[in-house]
Design a protein around this motif. Structure first.
Motif, PDB file in Angstrom:
ATOM      1  N   PRO A  12      46.432  39.920  48.341  1.00  0.00           N
ATOM      2  CA  PRO A  12      45.290  39.848  47.426  1.00  0.00           C
ATOM      3  C   PRO A  12      44.250  40.936  47.675  1.00  0.00           C
ATOM      4  O   PRO A  12      43.721  41.538  46.732  1.00  0.00           O
ATOM      5  N   GLY A  13      43.951  41.205  48.950  1.00  0.00           N
ATOM      6  CA  GLY A  13      42.969  42.235  49.265  1.00  0.00           C
ATOM      7  C   GLY A  13      43.443  43.625  48.883  1.00  0.00           C
ATOM      8  O   GLY A  13      42.673  44.431  48.333  1.00  0.00           O
ATOM      9  N   ILE A  14      44.704  43.919  49.147  1.00  0.00           N
ATOM     10  CA  ILE A  14      45.252  45.244  48.819  1.00  0.00           C
ATOM     11  C   ILE A  14      45.310  45.433  47.311  1.00  0.00           C
ATOM     12  O   ILE A  14      44.989  46.520  46.796  1.00  0.00           O
ATOM     13  N   PHE A  15      45.705  44.395  46.564  1.00  0.00           N
ATOM     14  CA  PHE A  15      45.733  44.497  45.101  1.00  0.00           C
ATOM     15  C   PHE A  15      44.336  44.758  44.557  1.00  0.00           C
ATOM     16  O   PHE A  15      44.158  45.475  43.573  1.00  0.00           O
ATOM     17  N   ARG A  16      43.324  44.173  45.192  1.00  0.00           N
ATOM     18  CA  ARG A  16      41.933  44.383  44.770  1.00  0.00           C
ATOM     19  C   ARG A  16      41.530  45.839  44.934  1.00  0.00           C
ATOM     20  O   ARG A  16      40.756  46.377  44.119  1.00  0.00           O
ATOM     21  N   VAL A  17      42.045  46.489  45.975  1.00  0.00           N
ATOM     22  CA  VAL A  17      41.745  47.905  46.203  1.00  0.00           C
ATOM     23  C   VAL A  17      42.507  48.785  45.210  1.00  0.00           C
ATOM     24  O   VAL A  17      41.974  49.766  44.693  1.00  0.00           O
ATOM     25  N   LEU A  18      43.765  48.419  44.954  1.00  0.00           N
ATOM     26  CA  LEU A  18      44.597  49.234  44.065  1.00  0.00           C
ATOM     27  C   LEU A  18      44.141  49.159  42.608  1.00  0.00           C
ATOM     28  O   LEU A  18      44.198  50.147  41.875  1.00  0.00           O
ATOM     29  N   TRP A  19      43.720  47.958  42.187  1.00  0.00           N
ATOM     30  CA  TRP A  19      43.383  47.726  40.781  1.00  0.00           C
ATOM     31  C   TRP A  19      42.023  47.053  40.715  1.00  0.00           C
ATOM     32  O   TRP A  19      41.893  45.888  41.030  1.00  0.00           O
ATOM     33  N   ARG A  20      41.006  47.791  40.311  1.00  0.00           N
ATOM     34  CA  ARG A  20      39.644  47.259  40.281  1.00  0.00           C
ATOM     35  C   ARG A  20      39.468  46.341  39.077  1.00  0.00           C
ATOM     36  O   ARG A  20      38.942  46.728  38.035  1.00  0.00           O
ATOM     37  N   ASN A  21      39.928  45.101  39.260  1.00  0.00           N
ATOM     38  CA  ASN A  21      39.848  44.113  38.198  1.00  0.00           C
ATOM     39  C   ASN A  21      39.639  42.752  38.842  1.00  0.00           C
ATOM     40  O   ASN A  21      40.192  42.482  39.913  1.00  0.00           O
ATOM     41  N   ARG A  22      38.871  41.881  38.191  1.00  0.00           N
ATOM     42  CA  ARG A  22      38.585  40.573  38.777  1.00  0.00           C
ATOM     43  C   ARG A  22      39.858  39.750  38.973  1.00  0.00           C
ATOM     44  O   ARG A  22      39.920  38.877  39.841  1.00  0.00           O
ATOM     45  N   ALA A  23      40.882  40.037  38.167  1.00  0.00           N
ATOM     46  CA  ALA A  23      42.111  39.235  38.230  1.00  0.00           C
ATOM     47  C   ALA A  23      43.081  39.727  39.301  1.00  0.00           C
ATOM     48  O   ALA A  23      43.990  38.990  39.686  1.00  0.00           O
ATOM     49  N   SER A  24      42.906  40.944  39.784  1.00  0.00           N
ATOM     50  CA  SER A  24      43.926  41.554  40.643  1.00  0.00           C
ATOM     51  C   SER A  24      44.241  40.758  41.911  1.00  0.00           C
ATOM     52  O   SER A  24      45.413  40.616  42.267  1.00  0.00           O
ATOM     53  N   PRO A  25      43.238  40.189  42.634  1.00  0.00           N
ATOM     54  CA  PRO A  25      43.601  39.439  43.847  1.00  0.00           C
ATOM     55  C   PRO A  25      44.478  38.223  43.561  1.00  0.00           C
ATOM     56  O   PRO A  25      45.300  37.833  44.404  1.00  0.00           O
ATOM     57  N   TYR A  26      44.328  37.647  42.353  1.00  0.00           N
ATOM     58  CA  TYR A  26      45.085  36.436  42.033  1.00  0.00           C
ATOM     59  C   TYR A  26      46.562  36.748  41.790  1.00  0.00           C
ATOM     60  O   TYR A  26      47.426  35.902  42.035  1.00  0.00           O
ATOM     61  N   PHE A  27      46.860  37.957  41.325  1.00  0.00           N
ATOM     62  CA  PHE A  27      48.259  38.378  41.236  1.00  0.00           C
ATOM     63  C   PHE A  27      48.867  38.466  42.633  1.00  0.00           C
ATOM     64  O   PHE A  27      50.065  38.286  42.809  1.00  0.00           O
ATOM     65  N   GLY A  28      48.019  38.760  43.627  1.00  0.00           N
ATOM     66  CA  GLY A  28      48.488  38.842  45.006  1.00  0.00           C
ATOM     67  C   GLY A  28      48.856  37.503  45.603  1.00  0.00           C
ATOM     68  O   GLY A  28      49.405  37.445  46.708  1.00  0.00           O
ATOM     69  N   ARG A 447      34.913  35.572  46.654  1.00  0.00           N
ATOM     70  CA  ARG A 447      33.450  35.412  46.780  1.00  0.00           C
ATOM     71  C   ARG A 447      32.940  36.021  48.083  1.00  0.00           C
ATOM     72  O   ARG A 447      31.869  36.648  48.120  1.00  0.00           O
ATOM     73  N   ARG A 448      33.722  35.865  49.120  1.00  0.00           N
ATOM     74  CA  ARG A 448      33.335  36.424  50.426  1.00  0.00           C
ATOM     75  C   ARG A 448      33.376  37.950  50.388  1.00  0.00           C
ATOM     76  O   ARG A 448      32.467  38.617  50.904  1.00  0.00           O
ATOM     77  N   TRP A 449      34.428  38.505  49.783  1.00  0.00           N
ATOM     78  CA  TRP A 449      34.537  39.960  49.678  1.00  0.00           C
ATOM     79  C   TRP A 449      33.426  40.532  48.792  1.00  0.00           C
ATOM     80  O   TRP A 449      32.889  41.606  49.070  1.00  0.00           O
ATOM     81  N   ASP A 450      33.076  39.820  47.711  1.00  0.00           N
ATOM     82  CA  ASP A 450      32.040  40.314  46.802  1.00  0.00           C
ATOM     83  C   ASP A 450      30.680  40.405  47.494  1.00  0.00           C
ATOM     84  O   ASP A 450      29.856  41.251  47.140  1.00  0.00           O
ATOM     85  N   ARG A 451      30.454  39.517  48.470  1.00  0.00           N
ATOM     86  CA  ARG A 451      29.180  39.574  49.198  1.00  0.00           C
ATOM     87  C   ARG A 451      29.125  40.785  50.126  1.00  0.00           C
ATOM     88  O   ARG A 451      28.061  41.391  50.306  1.00  0.00           O
ATOM     89  N   THR A 452      30.268  41.125  50.736  1.00  0.00           N
ATOM     90  CA  THR A 452      30.274  42.226  51.713  1.00  0.00           C
ATOM     91  C   THR A 452      30.646  43.564  51.093  1.00  0.00           C
ATOM     92  O   THR A 452      30.198  44.612  51.559  1.00  0.00           O
ATOM     93  N   ASN A 453      31.463  43.543  50.040  1.00  0.00           N
ATOM     94  CA  ASN A 453      31.915  44.770  49.395  1.00  0.00           C
ATOM     95  C   ASN A 453      32.153  44.495  47.906  1.00  0.00           C
ATOM     96  O   ASN A 453      33.278  44.215  47.502  1.00  0.00           O
ATOM     97  N   PRO A 454      31.100  44.553  47.094  1.00  0.00           N
ATOM     98  CA  PRO A 454      31.230  44.237  45.661  1.00  0.00           C
ATOM     99  C   PRO A 454      32.311  45.096  44.995  1.00  0.00           C
ATOM    100  O   PRO A 454      32.560  46.234  45.384  1.00  0.00           O
ATOM    101  N   LEU A 455      32.908  44.534  43.927  1.00  0.00           N
ATOM    102  CA  LEU A 455      33.996  45.219  43.239  1.00  0.00           C
ATOM    103  C   LEU A 455      33.534  46.580  42.689  1.00  0.00           C
ATOM    104  O   LEU A 455      34.310  47.530  42.636  1.00  0.00           O
ATOM    105  N   SER A 456      32.272  46.665  42.299  1.00  0.00           N
ATOM    106  CA  SER A 456      31.750  47.925  41.758  1.00  0.00           C
ATOM    107  C   SER A 456      31.732  49.030  42.796  1.00  0.00           C
ATOM    108  O   SER A 456      31.706  50.217  42.454  1.00  0.00           O
ATOM    109  N   GLU A 457      31.750  48.648  44.089  1.00  0.00           N
ATOM    110  CA  GLU A 457      31.721  49.649  45.147  1.00  0.00           C
ATOM    111  C   GLU A 457      33.094  49.961  45.718  1.00  0.00           C
ATOM    112  O   GLU A 457      33.239  50.818  46.583  1.00  0.00           O
ATOM    113  N   VAL A 458      34.129  49.209  45.245  1.00  0.00           N
ATOM    114  CA  VAL A 458      35.495  49.451  45.737  1.00  0.00           C
ATOM    115  C   VAL A 458      35.956  50.785  45.192  1.00  0.00           C
ATOM    116  O   VAL A 458      35.794  51.102  44.013  1.00  0.00           O
ATOM    117  N   GLU A 459      36.544  51.584  46.068  1.00  0.00           N
ATOM    118  CA  GLU A 459      36.979  52.917  45.675  1.00  0.00           C
ATOM    119  C   GLU A 459      38.017  52.836  44.547  1.00  0.00           C
ATOM    120  O   GLU A 459      38.998  52.109  44.636  1.00  0.00           O
TER     121      GLU A 459
END
Length: 460
Positions: A12-28, A447-459
């Motif tokens: 889930p975390g890696i998918f979030r980095v690869l694809w900046r979309n709210r749904a991406s971690p759930y595919f993981g 929710r935990r990741w969004d507090r420490t590293n918001p999706l808007s700041e993910v490379e």
């Protein structure tokens, strides 16, 4: 590795980095579900190998020349005839070996990657190959054991293994079978842990300058050498030599029949067969352990990085989930109903879906050009440019066509079985419950990741 250097070791975390979309971690979620559920029945099969190795060592599998005796032994050992049969006890029961395997696995998993899994594989893998080579040499030097059947010899066995056989079906009819292609793709994905969640997690621990291309190529080559050049060359020719072409053809469609019913008969007719039988099943046990050890690591990595749990708590949590699944598999043992259901819907179907998602993420979300640049970093093995085209266009098209053909041909039949068979329904319900649990945990992790590293700041 792309996700690992950015602080993520779970699907889930890696998918979030690869694809900046709210749904991406759930595919993981599939990257957690697949290895955990497969572990639930894989460790059961692992215990068969340990049990057979022990029975060969003690001589309990010296059952004579009657094939029915080996079939009856196997059925009683694994509880094939009746649900809950394993819990009734008996002289030869798989239950003690299952408990040993579960305990051994969790002992090594508790120790972690370097002190547990890596250390065990460091010794087990060479031992596996040495055992296999010893048995292979013995099989290839059998010659013609029965002079009355001169056609059943080593060369005939090798020819039988490699000659294409379609059986009663015509070539075009066989090639148009969507489920055959789905299972073939699922098998190679399963074998290489692609679409499994395991390779995603393990590769995320690589360093920036590690050679991914060379490591991947040698891993694939080594895996296929062990499966085809060792496993295949041992089982098929040996069965052909002692059982003949017709009987080998009948059983070759079932791994369990070939491995646990036919091969014991082969070893009985082989000089020093008790020793070679022990080596063979002990080798299978070692191979199974090296696989099962890796299956819980993706979920452990997720619980550690997504929820902040330590390793011991993560392992205990997964222990309760997998023990429930183990119980389901060993209780509904009649006809392997629960095992076969998990194996198809998770070990074939979900693996196929996850592999398709992965290749689309690589080719389109991360981008084939950026992905190839990442692959070439630290690589001494040159990757041809056309590989990017294949991954972006050919692979997803191929996989999606297979999926659509399969769905059109057999999906309705699978659903009908689900409706008609209560055991299948219960098993699929359990799988969905585990999937739902992982989705809830992913939501908490997001929710935990969004507090420490918001999706808007993910490379991007």
């Amino acid at each position: 590795r792309y996700g690992g250097v950015r602080g993520h070791n779970s699907c889930p975390g890696i998918f979030r980095v690869l694809w900046r979309n709210r749904a991406s971690p759930y595919f993981g979620m599939l990257g957690l579900l697949v290895p955990v559920v497969i572990y639930m029945y894989y460790v059961f099969i692992e215990s068969w190998c340990l049990g057979y190795a022990w029975y060969y060592l003690t001589g309990a599998l010296n059952l004579g020349d009657d094939p029915a005796a080996y079939s009856e032994f196997f059925s009683g050992f694994v509880g094939l005839q009746e649900d809950g049969q394993i819990f009734h006890g008996g002289e030869n029961s798989v239950l003690p070996f299952l408990l040993i395997c579960i305990g051994f696995n969790f002992f090594l998993i508790f120790r972690g990657l370097s002190k547990g899994i890596e250390l065990f594989c460091l010794w087990a893998m060479p031992a596996l190959v040495v055992c296999a080579l010893i048995v292979l040499v013995r099989v290839l030097t059998l010659g013609t054991p029965n002079p009355d059947l001169p056609e059943q010899n080593v060369m005939g066995g090798l020819a039988f293994m490699w000659e294409p056989r379609i059986g009663e079906e015509g070539l075009l009819a066989a090639l148009s079978n969507g489920e055959m292609w789905l299972k073939a793709a699922g098998q190679i994905f399963f074998s290489l842990s692609v679409g499994f969640g395991v390779i995603i997690t393990y590769s995320s621990y690589l360093r920036r300058k590690d050679d991914i291309a060379l490591s991947s190529t040698t891993a694939v080559a080594g895996n296929q050498f062990c499966e085809v050049a060792l496993g295949g060359l041992i089982t098929i020719p040996a069965a052909f030599i002692f059982l003949g072409a017709m009987q080998t053809q009948e059983i070759s469609g079932s791994t369990f029949d070939l491995g646990f019913k036919a091969l014991p008969l082969v070893f009985h007719n082989m000089p020093a067969g008790q020793i070679f039988g022990f080596l063979w099943f002990f080798l299978l046990f070692l191979a199974a352990v090296t696989s099962s050890l890796s299956m819980l690591q993706p979920a452990i990595a997720f619980l550690e990085e997504g929820l902040g749990l330590n390793r011991n708590v993560s392992v205990i949590f997964l222990g309760f989930i997998t023990l429930a699944g183990n119980g389901l598999v060993i209780y509904f043992s009649k006809g392997f109903a629960a095992l076969d259901t998990m194996d198809f819907w998770v070990g074939t179907f979900c693996i196929f879906v996850l592999a398709t998602i992965q290749v689309i993420l690589f080719g389109w979300a991360l981008g084939a050009r950026r992905g190839m640049a990442e692959l070439r970093e630290g690589s001494d093995l040159r990757i041809p440019g056309w590989v990017a085209f294949v991954i972006k266009y050919v692979s997803p098209t191929y996989l999606l066509i297979i999926f659509m053909v399969w769905a059109q041909q057999t999906f309705s039949e699978r659903l009908q079985v689900l409706v008609d068979d209560k055991t299948v329904l219960v098993t699929v319900g359990f799988i969905l419950a585990v999937a739902g649990l992982f989705l809830m945990l992913i939501a908490q992790a997001v929710r935990r990741w969004d507090r420490t590293n918001p999706l808007s700041e993910v490379e991007p």
